[in-house]
Design an enzyme around this catalytic site. Structure first.
Site, PDB file in Angstrom:
ATOM      1  N   ASP A 121       0.880  -1.175   0.000  1.00 18.31           N
ATOM      2  CA  ASP A 121       0.000   0.000   0.000  1.00 18.31           C
ATOM      3  C   ASP A 121       0.915   1.223   0.000  1.00 18.31           C
ATOM      4  O   ASP A 121       1.546   1.534   1.015  1.00 18.31           O
ATOM      5  CB  ASP A 121      -0.885  -0.028   1.254  1.00 18.31           C
ATOM      6  CG  ASP A 121      -1.719   1.245   1.397  1.00 18.31           C
ATOM      7  OD1 ASP A 121      -1.591   2.159   0.550  1.00 18.31           O
ATOM      8  OD2 ASP A 121      -2.493   1.322   2.374  1.00 18.31           O
ATOM      9  N   TYR A 147      -9.203  14.757  -6.406  1.00 14.76           N
ATOM     10  CA  TYR A 147      -8.380  14.116  -7.445  1.00 14.76           C
ATOM     11  C   TYR A 147      -7.596  15.175  -8.224  1.00 14.76           C
ATOM     12  O   TYR A 147      -6.384  15.031  -8.452  1.00 14.76           O
ATOM     13  CB  TYR A 147      -9.293  13.316  -8.377  1.00 14.76           C
ATOM     14  CG  TYR A 147      -8.577  12.530  -9.462  1.00 14.76           C
ATOM     15  CD1 TYR A 147      -7.935  11.330  -9.172  1.00 14.76           C
ATOM     16  CD2 TYR A 147      -8.554  12.985 -10.780  1.00 14.76           C
ATOM     17  CE1 TYR A 147      -7.291  10.604 -10.161  1.00 14.76           C
ATOM     18  CE2 TYR A 147      -7.909  12.261 -11.784  1.00 14.76           C
ATOM     19  CZ  TYR A 147      -7.287  11.067 -11.460  1.00 14.76           C
ATOM     20  OH  TYR A 147      -6.640  10.348 -12.457  1.00 14.76           O
ATOM     21  N   LYS A 206      -3.586  15.586  -8.577  1.00 14.28           N
ATOM     22  CA  LYS A 206      -2.898  15.454  -9.870  1.00 14.28           C
ATOM     23  C   LYS A 206      -2.167  16.745 -10.243  1.00 14.28           C
ATOM     24  O   LYS A 206      -1.077  16.699 -10.809  1.00 14.28           O
ATOM     25  CB  LYS A 206      -3.889  15.040 -10.963  1.00 14.28           C
ATOM     26  CG  LYS A 206      -4.420  13.611 -10.785  1.00 14.28           C
ATOM     27  CD  LYS A 206      -3.297  12.591 -10.810  1.00 14.28           C
ATOM     28  CE  LYS A 206      -3.764  11.165 -10.673  1.00 14.28           C
ATOM     29  NZ  LYS A 206      -2.669  10.191 -10.627  1.00 14.28           N
TER      30      LYS A 206
HETATM   31  N1  LIG Z   1      -7.648   5.462 -16.650  1.00 11.23           N
HETATM   32  C1  LIG Z   1      -7.514   6.686 -17.124  1.00 11.23           C
HETATM   33  O1  LIG Z   1      -8.213   7.094 -18.054  1.00 11.23           O
HETATM   34  C2  LIG Z   1      -6.470   7.604 -16.507  1.00 11.23           C
HETATM   35  C3  LIG Z   1      -6.249   8.854 -17.093  1.00 11.23           C
HETATM   36  C4  LIG Z   1      -5.276   9.696 -16.568  1.00 11.23           C
HETATM   37  C5  LIG Z   1      -4.519   9.288 -15.478  1.00 11.23           C
HETATM   38  N2  LIG Z   1      -4.744   8.070 -14.911  1.00 11.23           N
HETATM   39  C6  LIG Z   1      -3.893   7.688 -13.782  1.00 11.23           C
HETATM   40  O2  LIG Z   1      -3.218   6.498 -14.118  1.00 11.23           O
HETATM   41  C7  LIG Z   1      -2.933   5.757 -12.936  1.00 11.23           C
HETATM   42  C8  LIG Z   1      -3.420   4.327 -13.118  1.00 11.23           C
HETATM   43  O3  LIG Z   1      -4.805   4.360 -13.393  1.00 11.23           O
HETATM   44  P1  LIG Z   1      -5.608   3.086 -13.968  1.00 11.23           P
HETATM   45  O4  LIG Z   1      -6.648   3.620 -14.858  1.00 11.23           O
HETATM   46  O5  LIG Z   1      -4.671   2.057 -14.433  1.00 11.23           O
HETATM   47  O6  LIG Z   1      -6.344   2.635 -12.627  1.00 11.23           O
HETATM   48  P2  LIG Z   1      -6.692   1.142 -12.149  1.00 11.23           P
HETATM   49  O7  LIG Z   1      -7.666   1.328 -11.016  1.00 11.23           O
HETATM   50  O8  LIG Z   1      -7.068   0.281 -13.296  1.00 11.23           O
HETATM   51  O9  LIG Z   1      -5.302   0.640 -11.565  1.00 11.23           O
HETATM   52  C9  LIG Z   1      -4.734   1.221 -10.412  1.00 11.23           C
HETATM   53  C10 LIG Z   1      -3.873   0.169  -9.736  1.00 11.23           C
HETATM   54  O10 LIG Z   1      -3.346   0.781  -8.544  1.00 11.23           O
HETATM   55  C11 LIG Z   1      -3.532  -0.119  -7.471  1.00 11.23           C
HETATM   56  N3  LIG Z   1      -3.631   0.647  -6.236  1.00 11.23           N
HETATM   57  C12 LIG Z   1      -4.686   1.377  -5.785  1.00 11.23           C
HETATM   58  N4  LIG Z   1      -4.404   1.902  -4.578  1.00 11.23           N
HETATM   59  C13 LIG Z   1      -3.137   1.513  -4.272  1.00 11.23           C
HETATM   60  C14 LIG Z   1      -2.299   1.730  -3.148  1.00 11.23           C
HETATM   61  N5  LIG Z   1      -2.706   2.433  -2.096  1.00 11.23           N
HETATM   62  N6  LIG Z   1      -1.069   1.163  -3.158  1.00 11.23           N
HETATM   63  C15 LIG Z   1      -0.655   0.415  -4.207  1.00 11.23           C
HETATM   64  N7  LIG Z   1      -1.410   0.156  -5.281  1.00 11.23           N
HETATM   65  C16 LIG Z   1      -2.654   0.710  -5.314  1.00 11.23           C
HETATM   66  C17 LIG Z   1      -4.788  -0.895  -7.787  1.00 11.23           C
HETATM   67  O11 LIG Z   1      -4.850  -2.139  -7.098  1.00 11.23           O
HETATM   68  C18 LIG Z   1      -4.672  -1.058  -9.308  1.00 11.23           C
HETATM   69  O12 LIG Z   1      -3.970  -2.232  -9.658  1.00 11.23           O
HETATM   70  C19 LIG Z   1      -3.599   6.506 -11.793  1.00 11.23           C
HETATM   71  O13 LIG Z   1      -2.644   7.324 -11.146  1.00 11.23           O
HETATM   72  C20 LIG Z   1      -4.653   7.358 -12.498  1.00 11.23           C
HETATM   73  O14 LIG Z   1      -4.992   8.495 -11.761  1.00 11.23           O
HETATM   74  C21 LIG Z   1      -5.698   7.216 -15.403  1.00 11.23           C
END
Ligand SMILES: NC(=O)c1ccc[n+]([C@@H]2O[C@H](COP(=O)([O-])OP(=O)(O)OC[C@H]3O[C@@H](n4cnc5c(N)ncnc54)[C@H](O)[C@@H]3O)[C@@H](O)[C@H]2O)c1
Length: 267
Positions: free
Chosen positions: A59, A153, A157
């Site tokens: 975590d 959020y 960011k």
């Molecule tokens: N999906 C999008 O469209 C998008 C767009 C811009 C930015 N992001 C950013 O990209 C990153 C990944 O997003 P995603 O879409 O793959 O999300 P996701 O929810 O599919 O994956 C996130 C991963 O992080 C893990 N996680 C969550 N809390 C955690 C913690 N406390 N410690 C360790 N691991 C933890 C989860 O188990 C998961 O495997 C994030 O920072 C998100 O803000 C996503």
């Protein structure tokens, strides 16, 4: 290969974007530490990678877990060259209803963890032979433009980008570079959820095509390619940057023209 012999930690790599970044880093020759709060998911991704990998349940919001992550990465691979702060949690709730506990939950993972895990990793990077390294922080188009209900959020960011600039100028003389990537809408579970919630798949696609100039969502490995570049010596002049990989989303003035104007000739 761009990351030959480098040791790279990717947080939140048990799925979604983090898994895509881990795959590209591994293909590029890195030894990858796949860290995720879901240990079983991290294990599955680590086993699927083409190169050496270590799965760790972690975590990132927990200071002791951050410490263990660094210790175990060094125990297994001897050093750390790169960190991708990717783990993140999303949030959407009206401003007037948002509680202090919700604000703190988002800030703890999406902002505080980036600062303190980076601090621990940088101390290690500076203590090892051939000191130096590269940090890549996953921000979002939310660092540039907002959606209603996304206050915590968006604060996190935006904070990741501002904080990254401070770290970049402080650490540049020590040989550590710090950059952010701001992805647009990615082809992960979030995109699936948006499509599932739409009244019609066709309308949903049309709407998003009008909002994303390249006409499609972004693949996780496209962000992985950019992360690998920022982790590699090929980007040696780049630090303190926030690079948008959003298919032109934040470059577009208005998403869908309500009417077509006459030609404007600058008079
Ligand atoms: N999906 C999008 O469209 C998008 C767009 C811009 C930015 N992001 C950013 O990209 C990153 C990944 O997003 P995603 O879409 O793959 O999300 P996701 O929810 O599919 O994956 C996130 C991963 O992080 C893990 N996680 C969550 N809390 C955690 C913690 N406390 N410690 C360790 N691991 C933890 C989860 O188990 C998961 O495997 C994030 O920072 C998100 O803000 C996503």
């Amino acid at each position: 290969m761009r990351l030959e012999d480098k040791v790279v930690i990717v947080t939140g790599a048990g799925g979604g974007l983090g898994a895509g970044i881990a795959r590209v880093c591994s293909r590029e020759g890195a030894r990858v530490v796949v860290a995720d709060i879901r240990g079983d998911a991290a294990q599955a991704v680590a086993e699927s990678l083409p190169g050496p990998a270590l799965a760790l349940a972690c975590d990132v919001g927990d200071d002791d877990a951050q410490h263990l992550l660094v210790v175990q990465a060094v125990e297994r691979f001897g050093r750390i060259d790169g960190l991708v702060n990717n783990a993140g949690i999303n949030f959407a709730k009206p401003f007037l209803d948002t509680t202090a506990a919700e604000w703190e939950r988002i800030i703890r993972v999406d902002l505080r963890a980036v600062f303190f895990l980076s601090q621990k990793v940088c101390r290690q990077m500076l203590a090892q032979a051939r000191p130096g390294g590269s940090l890549v922080n996953i921000s979002s188009v939310h660092s540039q433009a907002a959606l209603p209900g996304a206050g915590p959020y968006d604060a996190a960011k935006g904070g990741v980008v501002a904080m990254g600039k401070s770290l970049a100028v402080e650490l540049a003389p020590l040989g550590i570079r710090v950059n952010a990537i701001s992805p647009g809408l990615l082809n992960t579970q979030i995109w699936q959820d948006i499509q599932d919630a739409a009244p019609s798949a066709e309308e949903c696609l049309d709407y998003w095509k009008s909002n994303i100039p390249i006409g499609r969502v972004i693949e996780t490995e496209e962000i992985g390619e950019l992360a690998a570049f920022l982790l590699s010596p090929a980007s040696s002049a780049i630090t303190g940057a926030n690079i948008f990989a959003d298919g032109g989303m934040t470059a577009q003035l208005i998403s869908k023209e309500p009417y077509v104007s006459r030609a404007l000739e600058g008079k």
